[in-house]
Design an enzyme around this catalytic site. Structure first.
Site, short mmCIF file in Angstrom:
data_model
loop_
_atom_site.label_atom_id
_atom_site.label_comp_id
_atom_site.label_asym_id
_atom_site.label_seq_id
_atom_site.Cartn_x
_atom_site.Cartn_y
_atom_site.Cartn_z
N GLU A 768 43.15 48.95 39.37
CA GLU A 768 42.65 47.59 39.65
C GLU A 768 41.18 47.62 39.36
OE1 GLU A 768 44.52 46.91 43.76
OE2 GLU A 768 43.12 45.26 43.40
N CYS A 802 35.45 42.28 43.63
CA CYS A 802 35.88 42.21 42.24
C CYS A 802 36.41 40.81 41.91
CB CYS A 802 36.88 43.30 41.90
SG CYS A 802 38.16 43.48 43.10
#
Ligand SMILES: Cc1cc2nc3c(=O)[nH]c(=O)nc-3n(C[C@H](O)[C@H](O)[C@H](O)COP(=O)(O)OP(=O)(O)OC[C@H]3O[C@@H](n4cnc5c(N)ncnc54)[C@H](O)[C@@H]3O)c2cc1C
Length: 1010
Positions: A768, A802
């Site tokens: 990720e 993020c």
């Protein structure tokens, strides 16, 4: 000077405590208490019922006298598609500056629905005018356009007959017709002139959204001040002096009316409010403070205390407050108001309403993970509470009752409760007119009625209008049904008490309490109730008492890595042999411990990762949600599956852990991502070697201690501390059976290469990574709402998520005005130490990150449109929120992991190219759309195709099991964390095919009966 005795002070403190505690009662307990307090007898209720039914019957007979608004409401109820479309149009149309977007909005909303039905069904000019205006605009939808597919034939014929501009104008007129019915005047001058003619008593409300910046707040403040002044002067010499009052919203005169900002609000807002109140007192214009959302209640109480501490205000009986009967705390709030008034030997006007934010309160409590709702969940419960509160109000010598309702039974019940004591009714301008007229005609001693009268231009009116339509257009609303002959009279006017008794005070069965939001199988994690000062303050005290361990965590020695793998391998065998149920049990225990230890975890995260209190609470909740979710998933999804095949054999698919997983997590979610990876791997039966970020080892160390404490064997989860070098050694090891990684795209690439170049089995790799996350904003948006979402998306956690918003694309027509509004809102953010409750923006993770971000902003200084200067004490640790303008999507090549927002202006006609450029960036993590035009939102999300797309909301804070999170392309490999496919990447699949006949005949086949 008013003398204040110790008894009054104690009474006030106790009353205050009762308000706070009442918020913790379960709905059933709260309602039962109220039920016991109810004084209104059955006989009195029956009188009220009879009176209300008579009034409604008379109203029905004279429905030709009903207000235009009542007609509108029955014509377009919220339950029809057309009603919803109208609401959306009303709300957005007037503020859209460009024709293209205005027309797209109309096309979007009128594209469906059966408008023909509403034509001619009403004999009212008004309804026909607005329907006509709306239908007329059907012609602006271009034939052949995708949007026209579902437009009715009637509209299509109009399309060919009329020109676009004329139709949009007609539409706008239609909306204005609707608007004029709700607003008493666009300025206070016109409003007062009209009201003096029509009303005996009036309370003016200045329309507008809550302030989002200091300039808005000042504008509202001056508006209130001027209005008070004008009303005072205009009615001074008349008999009406005192009959014309003003209602104010505190959220309009301070941009941060939040408990978290208490000190600032008291310092900044209280003096202004005192000034307003004194002006009102001298002008003889009563002032009422409107009631707002539940988590602002305690702060409003603090403000009111500060206000009446001023002796001149205390000596005035013109100050008032609205209280909401739907609130579980309403009854105790009245007790507190009485105690406050007694303490200062004064009187308050108290407007008793039911409450305008019911749906918002329910949703917010679910999102915040509260233990209870702050409001009742059944309409009769609210009605009962309202009645008991009315009784309390009439029994409080220092409170002057103002009964605000459009419900005939509530009106009649209030009369019974009053037992002849004086009071006034209140209603909204444009609503309940017929009801009050008929009631007044029936009663020679009918109390005076004050009309709450909105003042403002159409642009500001519309969100108020939508609120009113939502509130009164719902099926539970009295106004929505009382003139509808199809609704049984006895159903429209009923005794709420007997309904409450019938359901025995239980809450609504379809609105589970927030902890049960996900059903009985998966608990929702508990959050922090910001509306409960005791809960917040006691958590802060607990955190302060704890000591942060200063001893550094030593790095793992590279030589010890083989030994770690060796232990892991051994531990895996026995762990993999445990049942999923056993693993779930331990993981659930861990969730409990995480909650119990939340103060210490917050302490660690504040000190190590610079997390603010709310970020840390949210992170603990996410970790707990991961535990519950993956714990359940392993039981549900890892069950063996029997497969259908030829007779005489058994084919079974089953799952096992893969072996030893290496989990590498980042510093920005030192607990949630760290544990999320580990728990998924453990739940699937793997052993784990986890390398936390080198900046946050202590959070990881403590989390592991909790894992051991709950009984997860020590060698099943081992930690390796240190920099990327240690991480590299771990993944290079031949005993790795899988890798889960969250971090930068560059590191993910390195890991991928290392794994590919290794000898031995090919192992799964879950990555990720980050993204250049964009948001599209068109000119149909409501500025205030989008600004809230953007501030959270770009600057919460100092932009170190993020998912954070990096690139904001704003339509040209609103660009300047929007950026100006956004910048002003940024000025209200508090930059400070993570420890302080008020801090919105804490430090960036470390000096290195600070230098990098600082240098980047410096290098872009020519393009910086706006930035907030960081206070001197935080110059080396914090980065001020910054807006940098770029010209095209490709100007932004990499993720800048901090509170830096890039913005880009786009032309409406180049929208699709813009979206395609965003899509081509190669990243695909999060994407946001802010638009009132559904079709545009659908189109944008189809073109961009990010992993997580957010429409008309913020784009951070994905919830486990609700918004599974993760991207694709340069943003990650999938599957999504917190989603149904995640766990399956951690398992090995096996199939066993057994020949049942080998040990005898095919008994099942042979024994089949005919
Ligand atoms: C003069 C005036 C001033 C006002 N000022 C304020 C203010 O300052 N702050 C504010 O919040 N509101 C204010 N209101 C709005 C007021 O809250 C609504 O008009 C009122 O709730 C509608 O109540 P009713 O008695 O007219 O109608 P009813 O139809 O009897 O009640 C509708 C109300 O019941 C409640 N309700 C609906 N469904 C449920 C459910 N399932 N469970 C529990 N409760 C439910 C909601 O509060 C809803 O608004 C004001 C209203 C008036 C008339």
């Amino acid at each position: 000077m008013v003398s204040v005795g110790p008894i009054a002070i104690n009474k006030l403190a106790q009353a205050r405590q009762e308000v706070t505690s009442a918020g913790r009662l379960s709905e059933r307990e709260a309602l039962k208490k109220l039920r016991r307090k109810l004084q209104l007898s059955t006989a009195e209720r029956n009188i009220a019922l009879q009176e209300a039914r008579d009034i409604v019957q008379q109203c029905r007979k004279q429905s030709n006298r009903r207000s235009l608004l009542d007609m509108f409401m029955s014509e377009f109820s919220l339950s029809t598609q057309e009603g919803i479309a109208l609401l959306c149009i009303c709300e957005a149309l007037m503020r859209i500056p460009d024709d293209q977007t205005a027309e797209a909005l109309i096309a979007d909303k009128l594209g469906s629905g059966n408008w023909d039905e509403h034509l001619g069904s009403s004999d009212s000019l008004f309804i026909n005018a607005s329907t006509w205006a709306l239908m007329l605009t059907g012609r602006i939808i271009r034939l052949g356009d995708d949007v026209t597919k579902n437009v009715t034939g009637w509209m299509k014929r109009l399309v060919s007959r009329l020109g676009e501009t004329a139709a949009r104008e007609a539409m706008e007129q239609g909306v204005q017709i609707v608007g004029n019915e709700f607003v008493v005047g666009q300025t206070i001058e016109t409003a007062l002139t009209r009201s003096l003619k029509n009303y005996e008593r009036c309370s003016f409300d200045m329309l507008g959204e809550g302030a989002r910046n200091y300039q808005d707040a000042e504008r509202f403040f001056n508006h209130y001040l001027d209005s008070i002044d004008y009303i005072g002067k205009s009615v001074k010499e008349t008999d009406s002096s005192g009959d014309f009052s003003v209602s104010i919203k505190l959220s309009a005169i301070h941009p941060r009316l939040e408990y978290r900002q208490k000190q600032r609000v008291l310092d900044e807002l209280a003096p202004n409010l005192i000034h307003l109140a004194l002006t009102a007192k001298h002008a003889n214009v009563p002032l009422t403070i409107d009631a707002e959302e539940a988590d602002r209640l305690e702060l409003m109480m603090d403000i009111l205390e500060a206000l009446v501490a001023n002796p001149e205000i205390a000596r005035w009986d013109g100050l008032g407050l609205a209280v909401q009967g739907y609130s579980i705390r309403c009854y105790t709030l009245l007790g507190w108001l009485q105690a406050l008034a007694e303490k200062h030997d004064t009187q308050f006007n108290v407007r008793l309403v039911k409450g305008a934010y019911w749906d918002t309160e329910i949703k917010q409590a679910q999102v915040d993970g509260l233990t209870n709702y702050p409001v009742f969940t059944r309409k009769p419960s609210t009605d009962l509470s309202w009645i008991v509160c009315a009784e309390q109000l009439f029994d409080s010598p220092n409170l002057i009752p103002q009964i605000a309702t459009h419900n005939a039974f509530s009106m009649a019940a209030a009369k019974q409760i009053s037992k002849g004591r004086p009071f006034e009714y209140q209603r909204l301008h444009g609503m309940g007119e017929l009801l009050y007229t008929v009631a007044e005609e029936n009663d020679s001693e009918f109390p005076p009625v004050r009309v709450y009268a909105p003042v403002g231009d159409h642009e500001n009116l519309l969100s108020y209008l939508v609120r009113r339509l939502l509130e009164n257009g719902a099926n539970t609303s009295f106004v929505n049904r009382f003139l509808d002959e199809k609704c049984e009279l006895n159903d429209v006017v009923h005794d709420p008490i007997s309904r409450v008794d019938a359901y025995e005070c239980n809450p609504h069965p379809d609105i589970p309490i927030p902890p049960h939001l996900y059903g009985n199988d998966r608990p929702n994690s508990l959050g922090l109730h910001l509306g409960d000062s005791d809960e917040v303050e006691s958590l802060i005290r607990d955190i302060k008492k704890l000591t942060f361990p200063t001893q550094p965590v030593p790095d793992t020695h590279p030589n010890s890595i083989p030994e770690i793998f060796c232990k892991s391998r051994k531990a895996f065998e026995s762990w993999n042999a445990t049942t999923p149920n056993h693993r779930r049990q331990l993981i659930y225990k861990l969730a409990e411990e995480l909650h119990k230890e939340r103060a210490f975890l917050i302490k660690l995260m504040q000190e190590e990762a610079g997390k603010t209190l709310l970020d840390a609470v949210a992170e603990i909740r996410e970790a707990i949600d991961f535990c519950h979710y993956y714990g359940n998933e392993c039981v549900e999804r890892l069950k063996p599956v029997n497969l259908v095949g030829p007779t005489g054999e058994q084919n079974q698919l089953y799952y096992k852990g893969r072996g030893v997983f290496v989990c590498i997590s980042p510093w920005n979610f030192p607990l949630a991502i760290f544990l999320g990876q580990i728990i998924a791997a453990l739940a699937a039966g793997n052993a784990v070697i986890a390398k936390p970020a080198e900046q946050t080892p202590k959070v990881a160390q403590f989390a592991r201690r909790l894992m051991t404490y709950v009984g997860i064997p020590t060698d099943v989860v081992q930690l390796a501390f240190g920099s990327g070098v240690i991480g590299q050694l771990l993944i290079e090891n031949k005993n790795v059976d899988g890798v889960a990684f969250t971090g930068s795209t560059a590191t993910a690439r390195t890991i991928n290469l290392t794994l590919a170049q290794k000898d031995g089995p090919i192992v799964p790799f879950l990555a990720e990574t980050g993204g250049i996350n964009a948001m599209h904003v068109d000119s149909s948006i409501l500025f205030e709402q989008s600004i809230d979402h953007i501030l959270e998306s770009a600057f919460q956690s100092a932009g170190q998520r993020c998912s954070a918003l990096r690139l904001l694309c704003i339509q040209e027509e609103i660009f300047d005005e929007f950026v100006d509004a956004l910048s002003r809102a940024m000025e209200t953010l508090t930059i400070g130490h993570a420890r302080d409750l008020a801090t919105d923006l804490g430090p960036v993770i470390d000096r290195q990150a600070h230098e990098k971000l600082y240098e980047y902003v410096r290098s872009q200084r020519r393009n910086v449109l706006f930035d907030i200067i960081v206070p001197s004490e935080y110059q080396t640790t914090h980065i001020g929120p910054t807006i940098i303008e770029i010209q095209q999507v490709f100007d932004l090549q990499e993720e800048h992991f901090g509170p830096i927002l890039h913005i880009l202006k786009f032309k409406a006609r180049e929208r699709v190219q813009l979206l395609e450029s965003i899509s081509k960036s190669g990243y695909g993590l999060t994407f946001g759309v802010q638009s009132r035009i559904d079709q545009r939102a659908i189109e944008a999300t189809e073109i961009v195709q990010a992993g997580n797309m957010y429409v008309n909301r913020n784009m951070i804070g994905a919830t486990v099991g609700v918004q599974p999170f993760g991207g694709h392309g340069l943003s990650g490999t999938g599957p999504k964390a917190g989603g149904p496919n995640y766990l399956m990447r951690f398992v090995q699949e096996h199939v066993t095919s057994t020949n049942l006949v080998a040990t005898g005949g095919n008994a099942t086949l042979l024994n089949l009966s005919d």
